[in-house]
Design an enzyme around this catalytic site. Structure first.
Site, PDB file in Angstrom:
ATOM      1  N   GLU A 144       0.892  -1.165   0.000  1.00 41.80           N
ATOM      2  CA  GLU A 144       0.000   0.000   0.000  1.00 41.80           C
ATOM      3  C   GLU A 144       0.923   1.206   0.000  1.00 41.80           C
ATOM      4  OE1 GLU A 144      -1.326   2.781   0.477  1.00 41.80           O
ATOM      5  OE2 GLU A 144      -3.111   2.713   1.719  1.00 41.80           O
ATOM      6  N   GLU A 153       4.584   8.265  -3.898  1.00 46.77           N
ATOM      7  CA  GLU A 153       5.322   7.792  -2.732  1.00 46.77           C
ATOM      8  C   GLU A 153       6.449   6.841  -3.114  1.00 46.77           C
ATOM      9  OE1 GLU A 153       2.783   6.228   0.295  1.00 46.77           O
ATOM     10  OE2 GLU A 153       1.721   8.118   0.588  1.00 46.77           O
TER      11      GLU A 153
END
Length: 680
Positions: A144, A153
């Site tokens: 995730e 990210e």
């Protein structure tokens, strides 16, 4: 060991340094982490759990032992799901040390310590082999690592390394696939966040600098809750296009790539922006889908799950372009290892897109909300109307704000001598371009001096007859940070004429107690998530909040986060700019009666500026609260939100009230707040 940390300080117009413990930055990150928001996302949790069960079952069906690699484990939730689904062993990787410690505690508390190994490293530093971090490579990869832009990210580099070093060929991945979608639109609202519009003042037209209009804009994504933007605010020029997909079960590359989607324009208009979001297929068959699509794409918009950790994106085209209905077009997207950008091609000519880069300085000096504020015609007219009543031809006008148009307006309204203090160099360069574009060089003098450095020589031996500000400062986070204008006015007191006009004349702090539809999730304890005890995470977050943040307000753009007012709004404190900043604290005490039923999650606060006896500008509520408690908030500034530790039930009969004790400390510019709910 101590560390110096930045903190907002009004007397120095920005951030001062304070000595804190070496763990302070960690506590700041934890307090603002939104871990709770992710765990409150039941749709996300359910889709991951179903995808993990299916992946473990597929590996079991092949007769293999199930070894799971969970990158970015956070609380260890997905690893615990995997073990519960039948995995033999999980390697849970978490680079943030406090979170890794919490994950170990949660794993032990739930009885999985024998099957889940928490590794406090970045995944690219993890080693494999006998006696290493991982004894063997994994055959199930769970991650995730996604943000609003999907890859911001570092998902692609992490996947690339994992496939080379940490997982077996042909591994099962959860999620299995991600697909990025986009829609080309025309929208004056969105475009007002990217370009400066001409402004009409006193029969003159203030034009934006050509460099701003020609600039491709800032590279950073504009992430917002698109569900709160009405589809009436834009015209869709294309269908929703599937731009590209990434299969996470196969080797992934973070190398720059471009993709295109061809379509016939649905209608004519000006192509200005691209709306974008993504889906996650948790299984190869696409039967378990977690989508980040805005609510208005759903058949029943109110059923759309709310998320703050994942939102939607708006990308602005390098230049607006006229398109005709039925025209063959090509929407092009490029990405590197961390970000996306879009462009528009046409049949046979897909654009070769270079990464957008601001060359005009405006997109670096001003936020998207600031562009919108400068383009707000109603707001501009209020300032111009107020200026008409105070501008004097023979006086000296001084402006104190970052990148403000008010000094230009003052000149156009008749002021002959106008100076603007532009302490922020990037903003000063933008204003220099604007003055040049409008042949106003020398008519408005820009000075890169602080108010306390201004002298009579700068003023040509005269005194200031008019001091103006919006106020707006690039360093402001919370509404009251713009009270730096008051400190500037105080520093200039010796240069003000006795009858000098100050605009705005004052600011009033307003408050209202609210029930949030969803924003409460970012602060609410989880306790359990999908049947797992995650209280160690709740305790870790509360400990960090208790250092400072639990006693302070947070900045939030409340137009993106619907709420109901449970009390009347009230002015609780006034700051009189016609006088110097006082030496003693200003204190506001009182109560807000709870007149509507609901769950009171906290208090929203904002400033309202008085420009003249009958003209004001609100940075919070745009109009009075309606009968049901509905609130319409300004899109230009963030409001301050003080969250209660736990929601309080309100019967709405006025028998209880939110009691407030608010203090403004002149020495630091801090606004401290204390609230209680008491029976009346």
């Amino acid at each position: 060991m101590k560390a110096f940390c930045g903190r907002a300080s009004l007397p120095v117009a920005g951030f001062d340094c304070a000595e804190e413990s070496e763990e302070y930055d960690h506590h700041q990150e934890i307090a603002r982490s939104r871990y709770a928001d992710m765990l409150h996302d039941r749709d996300r949790n359910d889709k991951y759990y179903r995808g993990i069960r299916a992946a473990v079952a597929r590996v079991r069906a092949r007769g293999e032992k199930v070894i799971v690699l969970d990158i970015g484990t956070g609380t260890g939730l997905l690893s615990m799901m995997a073990v519960t689904a039948g995995a033999d062993l999980c390697y849970a990787v978490e680079v943030f040390e406090p979170m890794a410690a919490a994950a170990k505690c949660i794993v032990e508390k739930n009885g999985f310590a024998d099957k889940i190994k928490v590794i406090n490293k970045h995944s690219t530093d993890v080693t494999v082999g006998p006696g290493e971090d991982m004894e063997t490579k994994a055959n199930v990869l769970i991650t995730e690592l996604f943000d609003t832009e999907l890859i911001g990210e570092g998902a692609l580099p992490s996947y690339e390394h994992a496939h080379r070093k940490l997982v077996r060929e042909g591994c099962e991945a959860v999620p299995h696939r991600a697909t990025v979608y986009a829609q080309l639109v025309e929208s004056q609202l969105f475009w007002s966040w990217a370009r400066l519009r001409p402004v009409e003042v006193q029969g003159s037209r203030v034009l934006p600098p050509p460099a701003v209009g020609d600039c491709s804009g800032a590279h950073s994504v504009c992430d917002i809750q698109l569900s709160q933007i009405s589809p009436r605010s834009f015209t869709a020029l294309s269908p929703v296009c599937a731009m590209f997909a990434v299969d996470f079960s196969k080797p992934v590359s973070g190398a720059p790539r471009s993709y295109s989607s061809r379509f016939a324009a649905r209608t004519g208009g000006r192509a200005q922006a691209v709306l974008s979001w993504w889906d996650l297929d948790m299984d190869p068959g696409g039967g378990i889908v977690c989508t980040v699509a805005p609510g208005w794409t759903y058949p029943r918009p109110k059923t759309a799950p709310w998320r703050d950790h994942w939102m939607q994106s708006v990308y602005f085209l390098p230049e607006e372009r006229e398109v005709a209905e039925g025209q063959d077009l090509s929407l092009v997207v490029c990405h590197d290892d961390y970000s996306l950008w879009y462009g528009l091609g046409s049949r046979g000519r897909d654009a070769v897109l270079s990464r957008p880069s601001c060359t005009c300085q405006a997109h670096l000096a001003w936020t998207r909300a600031r562009f919108g504020e400068l383009n707000d015609e109603v707001r501009t007219e209020r300032y111009v109307s107020a200026l008409r009543g105070v501008v004097k031809e023979d006086g000296v006008c001084v402006g104190v704000s970052d990148g403000s148009l008010l000094p230009v307006f003052a000149h156009l309204l008749g002021a002959k001598k106008v100076l603007s203090l532009e302490k922020f160099s990037m903003s000063k360069r933008v204003m220099e371009q604007l003055l040049e574009a409008n042949s106003l060089g020398g008519r408005v003098e820009l000075l890169d001096v602080a108010p306390e450095q201004l002298t009579r020589e700068h003023l040509g031996g005269e005194q200031i007859s008019l001091l103006i500000g919006e106020p707006y400062f690039c360093t402001s986070l919370l509404p009251w940070h713009s009270l730096y204008f008051w400190y500037c006015r105080s520093a200039l007191a010796g240069l003000l004429r006795p009858d000098a006009a100050i605009l705005p004349r004052s600011a009033t702090l307003h408050m209202v107690a609210v029930e949030f539809r969803d924003l409460w999730r970012i602060r609410a304890p989880c306790v359990t998530c999908e049947g797992f005890d995650v209280t160690p995470m709740d305790e870790m977050i509360q400990k960090s909040l208790d250092l400072r943040e639990a006693r302070e307000a947070e900045p939030h753009p409340l137009w993106e986060y619907p709420c109901r007012a449970l009390t009347p709004s009230a002015a609780v404190m006034t700051f009189d700019f016609t006088r110097r900043v006082p030496r003693r604290p200003i204190v506001g005490r009182g109560s807000l009666p709870l007149v509507r039923s609901g769950r009171c999650h906290g208090v929203a606060a904002w400033l309202e500026y008085s420009l003249s006896p009958d003209i004001s500008v609100s940075e919070g509520l745009r109009r009075p609260v309606d009968e049901r408690g509905g609130c319409e908030w300004s899109r230009h500034r963030k409001q301050g939100v003080y969250f209660f530790r736990s929601a309080r039930e309100s019967s709405g009969d006025g028998g209880a009230a939110v009691v407030y004790d608010v203090k403004f400390e002149p020495a630091s510019g801090d606004v401290t707040m204390d609230f209680n709910i008491e029976s009346r």
